[in-house]
Write a protein that holds these residues in place. Structure first.
Motif, PDB file in Angstrom:
ATOM      1  N   GLU A 219      47.689 -40.045  15.448  1.00  0.00           N
ATOM      2  CA  GLU A 219      49.124 -40.185  15.708  1.00  0.00           C
ATOM      3  C   GLU A 219      49.925 -39.821  14.464  1.00  0.00           C
ATOM      4  N   LEU A 220      49.474 -40.278  13.313  1.00  0.00           N
ATOM      5  CA  LEU A 220      50.181 -39.993  12.076  1.00  0.00           C
ATOM      6  C   LEU A 220      50.110 -38.504  11.742  1.00  0.00           C
ATOM      7  N   VAL A 221      48.948 -37.894  11.939  1.00  0.00           N
ATOM      8  CA  VAL A 221      48.808 -36.455  11.682  1.00  0.00           C
ATOM      9  C   VAL A 221      49.714 -35.661  12.622  1.00  0.00           C
ATOM     10  N   ALA A 222      49.800 -36.108  13.871  1.00  0.00           N
ATOM     11  CA  ALA A 222      50.688 -35.438  14.823  1.00  0.00           C
ATOM     12  C   ALA A 222      52.129 -35.510  14.354  1.00  0.00           C
ATOM     13  N   GLN A 223      52.534 -36.663  13.826  1.00  0.00           N
ATOM     14  CA  GLN A 223      53.880 -36.804  13.304  1.00  0.00           C
ATOM     15  C   GLN A 223      54.105 -35.905  12.091  1.00  0.00           C
ATOM     16  N   PHE A 224      53.113 -35.861  11.188  1.00  0.00           N
ATOM     17  CA  PHE A 224      53.226 -34.997  10.016  1.00  0.00           C
ATOM     18  C   PHE A 224      53.376 -33.538  10.435  1.00  0.00           C
ATOM     19  N   ALA A 225      52.558 -33.085  11.376  1.00  0.00           N
ATOM     20  CA  ALA A 225      52.614 -31.697  11.839  1.00  0.00           C
ATOM     21  C   ALA A 225      53.958 -31.393  12.490  1.00  0.00           C
ATOM     22  N   SER A 226      54.468 -32.325  13.290  1.00  0.00           N
ATOM     23  CA  SER A 226      55.742 -32.116  13.971  1.00  0.00           C
ATOM     24  C   SER A 226      56.879 -31.957  12.968  1.00  0.00           C
ATOM     25  N   VAL A 227      56.926 -32.843  11.993  1.00  0.00           N
ATOM     26  CA  VAL A 227      57.976 -32.778  10.976  1.00  0.00           C
ATOM     27  C   VAL A 227      57.861 -31.490  10.169  1.00  0.00           C
ATOM     28  N   THR A 228      56.647 -31.144   9.766  1.00  0.00           N
ATOM     29  CA  THR A 228      56.446 -29.985   8.895  1.00  0.00           C
ATOM     30  C   THR A 228      56.743 -28.687   9.607  1.00  0.00           C
ATOM     31  N   GLN A 229      56.307 -28.562  10.846  1.00  0.00           N
ATOM     32  CA  GLN A 229      56.609 -27.349  11.616  1.00  0.00           C
ATOM     33  C   GLN A 229      58.124 -27.207  11.797  1.00  0.00           C
ATOM     34  N   ARG A 230      58.797 -28.307  12.085  1.00  0.00           N
ATOM     35  CA  ARG A 230      60.245 -28.288  12.241  1.00  0.00           C
ATOM     36  C   ARG A 230      60.933 -27.897  10.934  1.00  0.00           C
ATOM     37  N   ALA A 231      60.390 -28.377   9.807  1.00  0.00           N
ATOM     38  CA  ALA A 231      60.972 -28.045   8.509  1.00  0.00           C
ATOM     39  C   ALA A 231      60.828 -26.560   8.195  1.00  0.00           C
ATOM     40  N   PHE A 232      59.665 -25.995   8.467  1.00  0.00           N
ATOM     41  CA  PHE A 232      59.472 -24.562   8.229  1.00  0.00           C
ATOM     42  C   PHE A 232      60.423 -23.752   9.091  1.00  0.00           C
ATOM     43  N   ALA A 233      60.593 -24.143  10.358  1.00  0.00           N
ATOM     44  CA  ALA A 233      61.508 -23.422  11.238  1.00  0.00           C
ATOM     45  C   ALA A 233      62.930 -23.490  10.714  1.00  0.00           C
ATOM     46  N   ALA A 234      63.334 -24.647  10.200  1.00  0.00           N
ATOM     47  CA  ALA A 234      64.683 -24.794   9.650  1.00  0.00           C
ATOM     48  C   ALA A 234      64.873 -23.912   8.430  1.00  0.00           C
ATOM     49  N   CYS A 235      63.849 -23.814   7.594  1.00  0.00           N
ATOM     50  CA  CYS A 235      63.941 -23.005   6.372  1.00  0.00           C
ATOM     51  C   CYS A 235      63.960 -21.515   6.690  1.00  0.00           C
ATOM     52  N   VAL A 236      63.308 -21.112   7.779  1.00  0.00           N
ATOM     53  CA  VAL A 236      63.367 -19.710   8.196  1.00  0.00           C
ATOM     54  C   VAL A 236      64.793 -19.339   8.585  1.00  0.00           C
ATOM     55  N   VAL A 237      65.499 -20.260   9.216  1.00  0.00           N
ATOM     56  CA  VAL A 237      66.881 -20.013   9.631  1.00  0.00           C
ATOM     57  C   VAL A 237      67.818 -20.003   8.428  1.00  0.00           C
ATOM     58  N   ASP A 238      67.648 -20.957   7.520  1.00  0.00           N
ATOM     59  CA  ASP A 238      68.516 -21.058   6.336  1.00  0.00           C
ATOM     60  C   ASP A 238      67.716 -21.693   5.206  1.00  0.00           C
TER      61      ASP A 238
END
Length: 324
Positions: A219-238
């Motif tokens: 569960e914790l790894v899933a949360q880490f992956a979700s946050v990190t993937q979202r962060a990379f997507a945000a950084c690609v945009v800006d």
């Protein structure tokens, strides 16, 4: 999988966030900015993760540290992760950052080097745990030179350019995201070969988890992956907020250089799988090929099923890299 709302409710109930150590492949630069951005925004904390980010000393060292359980999470070149797994290390990749190999060799044309065929008898400067040194036999075989025909010199990442400029070394290895810095420094005198351009394109830096930790904390790894993937997507945009978060925590970084790096990183992150399946997703056929390459050129003490060393299960397929 715990939702972000459930994770927030978990924290508000008075439960402690889990202490998690993440060891990087090298000192933090633009490719690590999404982790610092997510941390600055409180996303990891909201997900129940108290994340400590630690500078690394090479992909090989990071893979070994995670494989041995000294760090729960790490960033490492996938070829070194496969080698670590073959030595009994326990690590699983949950997301790739460099879908294309960032590896390359640089030299000065005035040295008389015109390409890899001229490498024999020359010195290559890089750190002992550098992934390109670990994978050197594959490169040498591909370009048709003897693996023992060069002399490796221990050089820190920070001293690569000065060592090349002074003539202390003839060649250095480095990631493509630092390419623009070298172009500005050496101009037309710069020689360069990218591994991917000569047919060597294994997966590069990826996020890895200690296998035992993963099994006990899905569960914790899933949360880490979700946050990190979202962060990379945000950084690609800006990328600007991401670099701001990085540079507020890491001294000595030049903003314009980091912007250049990030633009190269976007190139490395983009391939048919990350644009059609999910940002950070692995292609099973490529992973099979990477395993066969490592198995062919290196002595895997403990052969294994490559499917045990990576997974896409924690990635959101709604988040994709923009097609270029």
């Amino acid at each position: 999988m715990l939702s972000a709302a459930l994770a927030a409710a978990f924290l508000s109930s008075g439960a402690q966030a889990a202490d998690v150590n993440m060891v990087l492949n090298w000192v933090p630069t633009a490719d690590h900015s999404p982790y610092f951005y997510a941390k600055s925004q409180g996303w990891y904390e909201e997900a129940g993760i108290n994340l400590t980010i630690e500078a690394g000393r090479g992909s090989g060292a990071a893979a070994q540290r995670v494989g041995a359980g000294f760090s729960q999470i790490g960033v490492a070149d996938m070829a070194t992760v496969l080698l670590t797994k073959g030595q009994g290390g326990d690590a699983v990749a949950i997301m790739t950052v460099y879908a294309n190999s960032p590896q390359g060799f640089y030299w000065l044309k005035k040295s008389g080097i015109t390409g890899p065929k001229d490498f024999p008898g020359r010195s290559i400067g890089n750190p002992p745990a550098d992934a390109s040194r670990v994978m050197w036999p594959l490169f040498a075989e591909t370009v048709g030179i003897a693996p023992d025909s060069v002399n490796f010199v221990n050089v820190s990442p920070q001293a690569k350019l000065t060592s090349l400029k002074s003539g202390a070394i003839d060649i250095t290895s480095d990631f493509y995201n630092e390419h623009d810095l070298k172009v500005r420094e050496f101009g037309d005198d710069l020689g360069f070969v990218a591994w991917r351009d000569i047919g060597i394109n294994p997966y590069g830096n990826s996020i890895i988890i200690n296998g035992a930790f993963l099994n006990d904390n899905k569960e914790l790894v899933a949360q880490f992956a979700s946050v990190t993937q979202r962060a990379f997507a945000a950084c690609v945009v800006d990328v600007e907020p991401c670099l701001e978060a990085l540079m507020s925590e890491v001294s000595g970084l030049d903003h314009d250089n980091q912007v250049d790096q990030w633009n190269r990183i976007i190139e490395l992150m983009t391939d048919p799988t990350t644009t059609t399946v999910a940002l950070g997703a692995f292609d099973p056929e490529r992973m099979d090929a990477d395993y066969k390459t490592v198995e062919t050129y290196f002595d895997l003490e403990q052969p294994f099923d490559v499917k045990t060393v990576y997974t896409n299960e924690f990635l959101d397929e709604a988040i994709k890299m923009p097609a270029r």
